[in-house]
Structure formats: structure tokens, C-alpha cells
Design a protein around this motif. Structure first.
Motif, PDB file in Angstrom:
ATOM      1  N   ILE A   1      46.008  13.668 -28.470  1.00 48.71           N
ATOM      2  CA  ILE A   1      46.214  13.508 -27.304  1.00 48.71           C
ATOM      3  C   ILE A   1      44.420  13.940 -27.036  1.00 48.71           C
ATOM      4  N   LYS A   2      43.762  12.684 -27.405  1.00 47.53           N
ATOM      5  CA  LYS A   2      41.955  13.008 -26.782  1.00 47.53           C
ATOM      6  C   LYS A   2      41.188  13.437 -25.768  1.00 47.53           C
ATOM      7  N   VAL A   3      40.191  14.105 -25.836  1.00 51.12           N
ATOM      8  CA  VAL A   3      39.459  15.064 -24.738  1.00 51.12           C
ATOM      9  C   VAL A   3      38.030  14.353 -24.686  1.00 51.12           C
ATOM     10  N   ILE A   4      37.994  13.834 -23.700  1.00 58.06           N
ATOM     11  CA  ILE A   4      36.422  13.887 -23.583  1.00 58.06           C
ATOM     12  C   ILE A   4      35.771  14.915 -22.028  1.00 58.06           C
ATOM     13  N   GLN A   5      34.602  14.782 -22.979  1.00 55.19           N
ATOM     14  CA  GLN A   5      33.810  15.879 -22.208  1.00 55.19           C
ATOM     15  C   GLN A   5      33.405  15.036 -20.846  1.00 55.19           C
TER      16      GLN A   5
ATOM     17  N   VAL B   1      41.978  24.318 -22.109  1.00 51.52           N
ATOM     18  CA  VAL B   1      41.914  23.265 -23.489  1.00 51.52           C
ATOM     19  C   VAL B   1      41.387  23.635 -24.242  1.00 51.52           C
ATOM     20  N   VAL B   2      41.793  23.605 -25.017  1.00 53.86           N
ATOM     21  CA  VAL B   2      40.645  23.339 -26.444  1.00 53.86           C
ATOM     22  C   VAL B   2      41.514  22.290 -27.569  1.00 53.86           C
ATOM     23  N   GLU B   3      40.409  21.541 -28.170  1.00 56.08           N
ATOM     24  CA  GLU B   3      40.889  20.440 -29.615  1.00 56.08           C
ATOM     25  C   GLU B   3      39.623  21.217 -30.263  1.00 56.08           C
ATOM     26  N   GLY B   4      39.864  19.948 -31.267  1.00 54.77           N
ATOM     27  CA  GLY B   4      39.787  20.383 -32.371  1.00 54.77           C
ATOM     28  C   GLY B   4      38.280  19.260 -33.179  1.00 54.77           C
ATOM     29  N   GLN B   5      37.799  18.772 -34.344  1.00 51.33           N
ATOM     30  CA  GLN B   5      36.083  18.183 -34.223  1.00 51.33           C
ATOM     31  C   GLN B   5      36.570  17.309 -33.917  1.00 51.33           C
ATOM     32  N   ASP B   6      38.061  16.643 -34.435  1.00 45.63           N
ATOM     33  CA  ASP B   6      38.357  14.956 -34.030  1.00 45.63           C
ATOM     34  C   ASP B   6      37.902  14.832 -32.811  1.00 45.63           C
ATOM     35  N   GLN B   7      38.112  15.845 -31.674  1.00 43.96           N
ATOM     36  CA  GLN B   7      38.569  15.766 -30.394  1.00 43.96           C
ATOM     37  C   GLN B   7      40.344  15.991 -29.811  1.00 43.96           C
ATOM     38  N   ASN B   8      41.026  16.094 -30.757  1.00 41.16           N
ATOM     39  CA  ASN B   8      42.082  16.329 -30.105  1.00 41.16           C
ATOM     40  C   ASN B   8      42.716  17.553 -30.041  1.00 41.16           C
ATOM     41  N   ALA B   9      43.596  16.975 -28.845  1.00 39.05           N
ATOM     42  CA  ALA B   9      43.503  18.253 -27.692  1.00 39.05           C
ATOM     43  C   ALA B   9      44.471  19.099 -28.737  1.00 39.05           C
ATOM     44  N   LEU B  10      44.356  20.889 -29.271  1.00 34.07           N
ATOM     45  CA  LEU B  10      45.162  21.722 -30.298  1.00 34.07           C
ATOM     46  C   LEU B  10      45.746  22.773 -29.129  1.00 34.07           C
ATOM     47  N   TYR B  11      45.739  22.186 -28.119  1.00 36.25           N
ATOM     48  CA  TYR B  11      46.854  23.555 -26.935  1.00 36.25           C
ATOM     49  C   TYR B  11      45.992  23.417 -26.058  1.00 36.25           C
ATOM     50  N   PHE B  12      47.149  23.313 -24.519  1.00 34.86           N
ATOM     51  CA  PHE B  12      47.092  23.465 -23.278  1.00 34.86           C
ATOM     52  C   PHE B  12      47.345  24.888 -22.820  1.00 34.86           C
ATOM     53  N   SER B  13      46.769  25.492 -22.104  1.00 39.54           N
ATOM     54  CA  SER B  13      46.965  26.981 -21.169  1.00 39.54           C
ATOM     55  C   SER B  13      46.930  27.097 -20.238  1.00 39.54           C
ATOM     56  N   ARG B  14      47.727  27.667 -18.762  1.00 38.59           N
ATOM     57  CA  ARG B  14      47.461  28.000 -18.200  1.00 38.59           C
ATOM     58  C   ARG B  14      46.383  29.863 -18.125  1.00 38.59           C
ATOM     59  N   SER B  15      46.645  30.457 -19.229  1.00 40.20           N
ATOM     60  CA  SER B  15      45.700  31.245 -19.764  1.00 40.20           C
ATOM     61  C   SER B  15      44.633  31.148 -20.079  1.00 40.20           C
ATOM     62  N   PRO B  16      43.196  31.604 -20.287  1.00 38.61           N
ATOM     63  CA  PRO B  16      41.990  31.542 -21.025  1.00 38.61           C
ATOM     64  C   PRO B  16      42.335  31.827 -22.503  1.00 38.61           C
ATOM     65  N   ILE B  17      41.676  29.829 -22.520  1.00 37.51           N
ATOM     66  CA  ILE B  17      41.703  29.874 -24.344  1.00 37.51           C
ATOM     67  C   ILE B  17      40.576  29.410 -24.758  1.00 37.51           C
ATOM     68  N   PRO B  18      39.941  29.361 -25.989  1.00 35.05           N
ATOM     69  CA  PRO B  18      40.314  30.783 -26.986  1.00 35.05           C
ATOM     70  C   PRO B  18      40.428  32.126 -26.201  1.00 35.05           C
ATOM     71  N   TYR B  19      40.756  33.490 -26.801  1.00 32.59           N
ATOM     72  CA  TYR B  19      40.594  34.409 -26.699  1.00 32.59           C
ATOM     73  C   TYR B  19      39.413  34.813 -26.611  1.00 32.59           C
TER      74      TYR B  19
END
Length: 242
Positions: A212-216, A142-160
Motif C-alpha cells: 500500500i503506497k502512501v502519498i503525502q 500511518v507509518v511507511e518505509g522509505q519506499d513509500q509502502n505502508a508499514l502499519y496503520f493504527s488507531r494508537s499514536p505511531i510511532p511511539y
């Protein structure tokens, strides 16, 4: 706000039939999960949602709350929505029924944010330490923006990673906290294009404009996928500290 934790427990797993009833140190897996969730401080009620009478009877035997749901649900979210239609609650949290090491503090972290962000779905991520997991399609990133909202979920390595500089990768943990209305909206949406490509239902929400907010967290998930995973969980279980 009344918070309900729902544990979907399906009997018919392809790789591990009857998985919720598998014994771990003499107790069924579903009992281990239930007791972990029950000890979270911010949960008002815990309900197992199952399609099978043996699981229903087992939960009743150890004194848990359980509800029989339809056997044709395509996802855990659909099963949780059936429960949400029948009981009162403001927040519904989806707890995977095959993670007997789920940590109560992780649940509380998610619920705490959910109460501050009633317009969002809440989920969690953990930093990937094993490089093999970065390229493993069974480990969702998963990767998310500065607002903690998810940008995308993937089975591939992200970010490239185009350069040799260090890049952190994060595993998405399959725990979701839904405001009731968003949950009801979600199950009425048709499957989305990216969802069908990646086989990840959370992409349906993103494609339809939901946050979708993402907490670490530091609490990694240890799931049981096949019978051989039981021994691994038994070894780790002794190190669990509340």
C-alpha cells in the motif's frame, strides 16, 4: 488505463441515518461528493454504489451514474468490488461518500501514482496539526518505509515517542485506489488478525503481503459523521477553490 471512481453510499448509518441525502447548502451530500469527484481530471467514470432506492433516485435526479448493490456488504471495498465485477476498468478508486469537501487534486495525485505503480494499492496521508488527534482513536495513523509502502496503520499514536524530540504524526485519509485484480483478491481474503484487533480493513492487505503506497498531501479530509457536522462543512464549503 481506465480509471473508475466509485462512491459507496449506504443509507443505514447508525449515527446518521440517511446521511447521503442530508442537505448542505441546498444540495444533498452525495451530489456534493459526486461533483467534486467528477471534476478530477484523471477519472474516466464516476459511479455511486448504493443499497437504497432513495439514494438511487437522488443520483439519477442530478444526472449522476448510479448502481444498486447488495445491502449485506461489510465494507465499502466489498461494495466497490461488486461494481468492478460488472463494469470494465483497470483502476478502481474508493471515494468516501461522507466527505463533501474531497479535493479533485488529491484524487488526481493518487491516480497519477496508481498508473505508475500497477502492483500497489495507493492511499494518502496528511500531517496531524492538532495534538488531540494524535491520541484520538477515531483518527487513524500511518507509518511507511522509505519506499513509500505502508508499514502499519493504527488507531494508537505511531510511532511511539520515547524522547522529547519533535515527532511528526500522520493521519490516514480513507481513500483507496485499487488495481482491479488486487481488489478482487482482497475481498476473497478472510479477515486478518490485526484487522480484527484494530478494526481497520487495510491491515488485511499488509498481512497478506500486498503493498500500500502512501502519498503525502496537504488536502485534509473533513467527514460528516453526525448531523452536527453539517454546519461545520457548510462553513468550510465557501472556502473551497478548485
Amino acid at each position: 488505463m481506465k480509471t473508475i471512481a466509485v462512491i459507496p453510499a449506504r443509507f443505514g448509518s447508525t449515527r446518521f441515518p440517511g446521511k447521503p441525502l442530508a442537505l448542505i447548502h441546498g444540495k444533498t451530500m452525495i451530489e456534493h461528493v459526486y461533483q467534486r469527484v467528477k471534476s478530477a481530471a484523471l477519472i474516466d467514470n464516476v459511479i455511486v454504489a448504493t443499497d437504497h432506492p432513495e439514494i438511487y433516485e437522488e443520483v439519477q435526479t442530478f444526472g449522476g451514474s448510479v448502481m444498486i448493490t447488495r445491502d449485506n456488504h461489510e465494507s465499502g471495498s466489498d461494495r466497490i468490488a461488486e461494481v468492478a465485477e460488472k463494469i470494465e476498468g483497470d483502476i478502481f478508486i474508493n471515494i468516501q461518500g461522507d466527505e463533501p469537501l474531497i479535493h479533485p487534486d488529491l484524487i488526481d495525485e493518487i491516480v497519477s501514482l496508481a498508473k505508475k505503480s500497477p502492483e500497489s494499492v495507493i492511499t494518502a496521508k496528511v500531517k496531524i496539526e492538532n495534538e488531540e488527534d494524535i491520541i484520538n482513536p477515531n483518527v487513524v495513523k500511518v507509518v511507511e518505509g522509505q519506499d513509500q509502502n505502508a508499514l502499519y496503520f493504527s488507531r494508537s499514536p505511531i510511532p511511539y515517542k520515547r524522547t522529547q524530540e519533535n515527532t511528526a504524526y500522520y493521519k490516514h485519509l480513507g481513500i483507496y485506489c485499487y488495481p482491479k485484480q488486487i481488489l478482487m483478491d482482497f475481498i476473497k481474503m478472510p479477515k486478518s488478525r490485526l484487522e480484527e484487533i484494530e478494526m481497520l480493513e487495510q491491515l488485511r492487505l499488509i498481512e497478506n503481503g500486498y503493498n500500500i503506497k502512501v502519498i503525502q498531501t496537504t488536502f485534509d479530509a473533513v467527514g460528516v459523521d453526525v448531523p452536527g457536522d453539517i454546519q461545520k462543512v457548510e462553513e468550510l464549503l465557501g472556502g473551497f477553490v478548485r
